[in-house]
Write a protein that holds these residues in place. Sequence first.
Motif, PDB file in Angstrom:
ATOM      1  N   SER A   3     -10.567  15.976   7.276  1.00  0.00           N
ATOM      2  CA  SER A   3      -9.824  17.242   7.041  1.00  0.00           C
ATOM      3  C   SER A   3     -10.614  18.355   6.446  1.00  0.00           C
ATOM      4  N   ARG A   4     -11.713  18.031   6.009  1.00  0.00           N
ATOM      5  CA  ARG A   4     -12.557  19.189   5.513  1.00  0.00           C
ATOM      6  C   ARG A   4     -14.093  18.834   5.720  1.00  0.00           C
ATOM      7  N   ASP A   5     -14.972  19.692   6.207  1.00  0.00           N
ATOM      8  CA  ASP A   5     -16.252  19.597   6.371  1.00  0.00           C
ATOM      9  C   ASP A   5     -16.988  19.211   4.917  1.00  0.00           C
ATOM     10  N   LEU A   8     -17.832  21.817   2.425  1.00  0.00           N
ATOM     11  CA  LEU A   8     -16.854  22.196   1.873  1.00  0.00           C
ATOM     12  C   LEU A   8     -16.547  21.385   0.361  1.00  0.00           C
ATOM     13  N   ARG A   9     -16.646  19.790   0.766  1.00  0.00           N
ATOM     14  CA  ARG A   9     -16.509  19.275  -0.154  1.00  0.00           C
ATOM     15  C   ARG A   9     -17.509  19.338  -1.261  1.00  0.00           C
ATOM     16  N   ASP A  12     -16.330  22.259  -3.072  1.00  0.00           N
ATOM     17  CA  ASP A  12     -15.272  21.750  -4.258  1.00  0.00           C
ATOM     18  C   ASP A  12     -15.913  21.117  -5.459  1.00  0.00           C
TER      19      ASP A  12
END
Length: 113
Positions: A3-5, A8-9, A12
Amino acid sequence: MPSRDWQLRIQDILQSIAEILQRTEGMEFEDFMVNRTIIKAVLYDFGIIGEAARNIPPEIQSRYPQIPWRLMGDMRNIIFHEYFQVELEIIWRAIKNNLPLLALQLQEVLESE
């Protein structure tokens, strides 16, 4: 497809680390352990860190074995599933001793990949 690259994690995780460090800046452990609002906010951010770490692809994790990917996920599991076992002293030590270095290591991952 995730759901996210993974990049990006990692962002986060870095954001959660920054927020934890900002919230606890200038605090002593005694102040931390009596401030339920700060404790809950910090634990939430540790949960984000763990969830994001669990979603970093194995090939990235294996290239950076110095980063405690598994430990981050395990902390998340304790916080959300075994919440009654959370030891604030361990959380505090992680904030003061581990998060600043972890942020540097993760920034290096983003720069290297």
